[in-house]
Write an enzyme that holds these catalytic residues in place. Structure first.
Site, short mmCIF file in Angstrom:
data_model
loop_
_atom_site.label_atom_id
_atom_site.label_comp_id
_atom_site.label_asym_id
_atom_site.label_seq_id
_atom_site.Cartn_x
_atom_site.Cartn_y
_atom_site.Cartn_z
N ILE A 21 0.82 -1.23 0.00
CA ILE A 21 0.00 0.00 0.00
C ILE A 21 0.84 1.27 0.00
CG2 ILE A 21 -2.12 -0.94 1.04
CD1 ILE A 21 -1.05 0.26 3.76
N TYR A 60 0.57 1.72 18.19
CA TYR A 60 -0.48 1.11 17.35
C TYR A 60 -1.72 2.01 17.32
CZ TYR A 60 -4.37 -1.90 16.08
OH TYR A 60 -5.50 -2.41 15.50
N ALA A 68 -5.43 -3.49 5.31
CA ALA A 68 -3.99 -3.78 5.45
C ALA A 68 -3.40 -2.95 6.59
CB ALA A 68 -3.28 -3.44 4.14
N ARG A 102 -13.02 -7.86 28.10
CA ARG A 102 -13.00 -7.44 26.70
C ARG A 102 -14.35 -7.74 26.04
NH1 ARG A 102 -9.21 -5.35 28.43
NH2 ARG A 102 -7.08 -5.23 27.62
N1 UFG Z 1 -4.54 -12.40 27.20
C1 UFG Z 1 -4.11 -13.35 28.13
N2 UFG Z 1 -3.30 -14.34 27.70
C2 UFG Z 1 -2.88 -14.44 26.41
C3 UFG Z 1 -3.32 -13.47 25.47
C4 UFG Z 1 -4.14 -12.46 25.91
O1 UFG Z 1 -4.47 -13.29 29.29
O2 UFG Z 1 -2.12 -15.37 26.09
C5 UFG Z 1 -5.42 -11.33 27.67
C6 UFG Z 1 -4.80 -9.95 27.48
O3 UFG Z 1 -3.98 -9.63 28.57
C7 UFG Z 1 -6.04 -9.09 27.37
C8 UFG Z 1 -7.07 -10.01 26.70
O4 UFG Z 1 -6.57 -11.32 26.87
O5 UFG Z 1 -6.49 -8.75 28.63
C9 UFG Z 1 -7.23 -9.74 25.23
O6 UFG Z 1 -5.95 -9.69 24.64
P1 UFG Z 1 -5.72 -9.71 23.07
O7 UFG Z 1 -4.26 -9.63 22.82
O8 UFG Z 1 -6.48 -10.83 22.46
O9 UFG Z 1 -6.45 -8.40 22.58
P2 UFG Z 1 -6.31 -6.89 23.10
O10 UFG Z 1 -7.51 -6.60 23.92
O11 UFG Z 1 -5.00 -6.60 23.69
O12 UFG Z 1 -6.30 -6.13 21.70
C10 UFG Z 1 -7.42 -6.07 20.91
C11 UFG Z 1 -7.02 -5.96 19.47
C12 UFG Z 1 -6.23 -4.73 19.24
C13 UFG Z 1 -7.02 -3.57 19.74
C14 UFG Z 1 -7.46 -3.74 21.16
C15 UFG Z 1 -8.35 -2.64 21.56
O13 UFG Z 1 -6.27 -7.08 19.09
O14 UFG Z 1 -5.99 -4.62 17.87
O15 UFG Z 1 -8.16 -4.95 21.28
O16 UFG Z 1 -8.94 -2.94 22.71
F1 UFG Z 1 -6.27 -2.46 19.69
#
Ligand code: UFG
Length: 324
Positions: A52, A142, A75, A222
């Site tokens: 892109i 990000y 993307a 979440r």
């Molecule tokens: N988590 C764990 N163990 C793991 C992976 C994740 O406990 O092995 C927890 C994280 O700490 C978090 C939750 O699961 O509390 C969700 O984590 P993710 O990494 O799945 O997602 P995030 O909430 O960090 O991120 C997501 C999107 C991002 C976005 C964000 C906004 O992936 O792109 O939500 O809230 F920016």
């Protein structure tokens, strides 16, 4: 009508392509395949392996395709901790990449730009659920790179009399029923794919990142939305924007929060499978609670997320089982 889908070989982009084609749209994909997979590319889509950020290559696509009316832009780079290590790369792809697309699109008859943004633009929210007008204060590169892109898109639309729809995603999960597309790759970083990987292989321990948050069970909360529901909102948003000549910003979530522990327990219960897990330390930069108010999308776009957490878990499981 022709839609250009950037990142159409990636996880969410490929789901959007499948839906657009099902609905009768002509789809052109550009993807540099740095994160995407050729196996995700719909056989009926026209594919260009293009970055892109490459002005000449993207311009050539517009020249040869001529009548692209909408850009759906998926993307991008999406891993929060990686963005802290590599901020220049994140701004380059997520902001500069958008700049390049807009700079070219202004010379063609592109009517609307549909953008994948993120709940990360809100940072640590002051109140829950999160509304679109709430303060934007991203706490990592990000979120900052995505928020910068949002500003660019809004200024472009105003200056060149075009439309946009910006979608701020909460936690996207699950996979298409066709079993062909879903989260692929060796280095999984998101909660549900990791939980399911541990369910499929008991030698893999799943780590809960912290159980000392100020939430009901101490683990983070979440808002999980199925990828099919999410891409459906994109098609509704695109059609709404074109029909009404309008632009707007929408949260895409279910307005319901589940804790990490609840997701784990629900997976064990739904799949009737054991999962080895341990409590680990907090992960840097994780807000305790994030869930959306999705009223705006449900009212204006008549969008209704249809998958329950249980269905999201089953769908993720089905995909991972067949794509180990
Ligand atoms: N988590 C764990 N163990 C793991 C992976 C994740 O406990 O092995 C927890 C994280 O700490 C978090 C939750 O699961 O509390 C969700 O984590 P993710 O990494 O799945 O997602 P995030 O909430 O960090 O991120 C997501 C999107 C991002 C976005 C964000 C906004 O992936 O792109 O939500 O809230 F920016």
């Amino acid at each position: 009508m022709k839609v250009l889908v950037t990142g159409g070989a990636g996880y969410i982009g490929s789901h959007a392509v499948y839906l657009l084609i099902e609905k009768g749209y002509d789809v052109v994909i550009i993807d540099n395949l740095s994160k995407g997979f050729e196996s995700n590319i719909h056989p009926k889509a026209k594919f260009y392996q293009v970055d892109i950020r490459n002005h000449n290559e993207v311009n050539k696509v517009f020249e040869s395709e001529k009548d692209i009316e909408v850009i759906m832009h998926f993307a991008g780079l999406i891993v929060v901790p990686e963005s802290v290590e590599k901020p220049l790369e994140y701004f380059d792809v997520n902001t500069n990449g958008v700049w390049n697309l807009l700079n070219i699109a202004k010379n063609y008859n592109v009517k609307s730009f549909i953008f994948s943004s993120t709940a990360a633009v809100y940072g640590e929210p002051k109140s829950i659920p999160i509304n679109e007008d709430d303060e934007k204060n991203p706490i990592n590169p990000y979120g900052q790179s995505k928020l910068s892109a949002e500003y660019l898109i809004q200024s472009w639309a105003k200056a060149f009399n075009r439309q946009y729809v910006i979608f701020r995603y909460f936690n996207v999960a699950g996979a298409h029923e066709n079993g062909k597309i879903g989260v692929k790759g060796k280095s999984l970083t998101h909660l549900l794919p990791l939980v399911i990987s541990s369910a499929l292989d008991l030698s893999k321990t799943f780590y809960i990142f912290g159980n000392d948050y100020e939430t009901k069970d101490g683990t983070c909360i979440r808002d999980f939305v199925h990828v099919n529901d999410l891409v459906n909102a994109h098609v509704l948003g695109m059609e709404w924007s074109l029909k009404n000549n309008k632009s707007d910003i929408f949260n895409l979530g279910t307005s319901q929060g589940f804790s990490v522990k609840e997701v784990l327990d629900k997976s064990i219960e739904t799949l009737k499978i054991n999962i080895n897990y341990q409590i680990g330390p907090r992960r840097a930069g994780d807000p305790g609670q994030l869930f959306s108010n999705n009223e705006k999308a449900t009212k204006i776009l008549h969008w209704q997320p249809s998958y329950s957490l249980e269905e999201i878990i089953k769908s993720e499981y089905q995909f991972r089982k067949n794509n180990k």
